[in-house]
Write an enzyme that holds these catalytic residues in place. Sequence first.
Site, PDB file in Angstrom:
ATOM      1  CB  ALA A  14       7.188   8.754 -57.250  1.00 53.56           C
ATOM      2  CB  SER A  26      -0.826  14.197 -45.857  1.00 54.95           C
ATOM      3  OG  SER A  26       0.331  14.148 -46.664  1.00 54.95           O
ATOM      4  CE  LYS A  74      -4.073  11.260 -54.733  1.00 50.80           C
ATOM      5  NZ  LYS A  74      -3.029  11.744 -53.800  1.00 50.80           N
ATOM      6  CB  SER A  80       6.266  14.115 -51.982  1.00 47.19           C
ATOM      7  OG  SER A  80       5.645  14.727 -50.887  1.00 47.19           O
ATOM      8  CG  ASP A  90      -4.760   9.810 -50.255  1.00 48.29           C
ATOM      9  OD1 ASP A  90      -4.680  10.345 -49.143  1.00 48.29           O
ATOM     10  OD2 ASP A  90      -4.336  10.314 -51.306  1.00 48.29           O
ATOM     11  CB  SER A  95       2.937   9.431 -59.362  1.00 50.00           C
ATOM     12  OG  SER A  95       3.997  10.050 -58.670  1.00 50.00           O
TER      13      SER A  95
END
Length: 514
Positions: free
Chosen positions: A217, A285, A309, A215, A277, A220
């Site tokens: 950002a 995901s 996280k 992915s 999230d 981040s």
Amino acid sequence: MSDRLNPDQTPHNGPAHVLRMRRIGIDTYLEPVIYMRSECHICRSEGFEAHSRIEVWRGGQHIVATLNVVHSPLLALDEAGLSEAAWRALGGVDGEQIKIFHPQPMHSFSYVRGKIFGKPIDAEGANAIMRDIVDGRYSDMEMAAFIATCAGNRMDTNEITAFTRAMINVGKRLEWGRHPVVDKHCVGGLPGNRTTLIVVPIVAACGLTIPKTSSRAITSPAGSADTMETLAPVTLDLARIRRVVEQESGCIAWGGAVSLSPADDILIRVERPLGLDSDGQLVASVLSKKAAAGSTHALIDIPVGPTAKVRSEQAAQLLGARLIEVGQALGIQVQTIVTDGRQPIGRGIGPALEAHDVLAVLQNLPDAPDDLRQRALLLAGQVLEMGGKAQPGKGMALAHTVLASGAAWKKFQAICDAQGGMRVPPRAAHQHVLTAAAGGRVVEIDNRRLARAAKLAGAPRAPAAGVLLHVALDTVVQKGQPLLTIHAESPGELAYAKTYVQAEQDMILIDEDR
């Protein structure tokens, strides 16, 4: 003014309004937006108003877009302004005709309403929701409602599995005709930590197939794809990914360039500003992308720390259990590993700075960040054991041998060449050093605030921007010793980041008594 035509190459039975399309250069990120004059007779006759959903066709291409109404002469009465996202989706040239319709009814939202009132969403509902999301039929508000009602761990394992399958079904899927196909993923929340770019060449050099789609950002200062892009092209189509993997056993490509689990990329766009999230959404995901890439085995890294996280061992264990259970339902052998998330991994935070760390490790340079090297060897060793290339407990030793021998560096160069050619990551023109206000021992490092400083400096949009960290936990520093260096590509961004870090100096907390 617009004419009324019979629709052509559209599924509608009613007449269409026709306007001339005009690119107006407004960036609405991934959301297609159409702009019309308030005096335009389409708005009056069809009852369109700001935030109405409209269906727009150009030949055989179509989108469902959000309408914004313009109360100025920015547009002619017979023009429709297109945001950059709408323009990319429709194609065409300025002045070309487009057809405007009311969108067809969207029935899948009834499943979302049911979920709001406590009714689980079954496989049929999950597939309907994901199909409409990918087709662009959900507005951002409707997607926000869906995300919010599924957040807070309100999805059980059956629902998570159904949504993961649905996300796979609405995209393309790679098949490799071999076994095993391995992958590695980190749930995120840790600046730096660019282990993927080291793990992939180690594993590929050992002969395992590892088609890594990464992915960019989201929240981040850099995603793996952003960092890799400073070293080689990452925007590869499916045919190119297949060629690279068949030639080199691995790749490091941007997953957003291909339709592997496209619903996930759309949902992430709305999850980001909401700051939601949940475990269920994270599991769907991650595993939808692993399944779409054709993986049979996946190692999931879960860093745990007060500003990561995942903030507790208990939360990590619960998340890991869900990843394993849903993976099993999908036919993917998932293993999880809980790692130290109390501080960044490596020295660089930002695409190019992280790339320089990766190169130093791959080239076995004496000043390479050892924490990045050791974390990458740990993960690569686990993947090698999962893939049957090393006996249990022997994988890290094999990974170390492959890295130390130069075989991983050689493989990385080969992967870069196959993806379009290796390049040198840039260096920032502007820098500022933050020094310690007092001597002592570093006792806390705030991942989130360091990431924010790097973003204020311009990362990831400016590839050379970010933060270079000079200390780690338990480092003993003297007054005036450098703690970090801000890297920026413009004086203005340097000033923003400098102001922030000077106000937030306790993001690197020093205990003067120790």
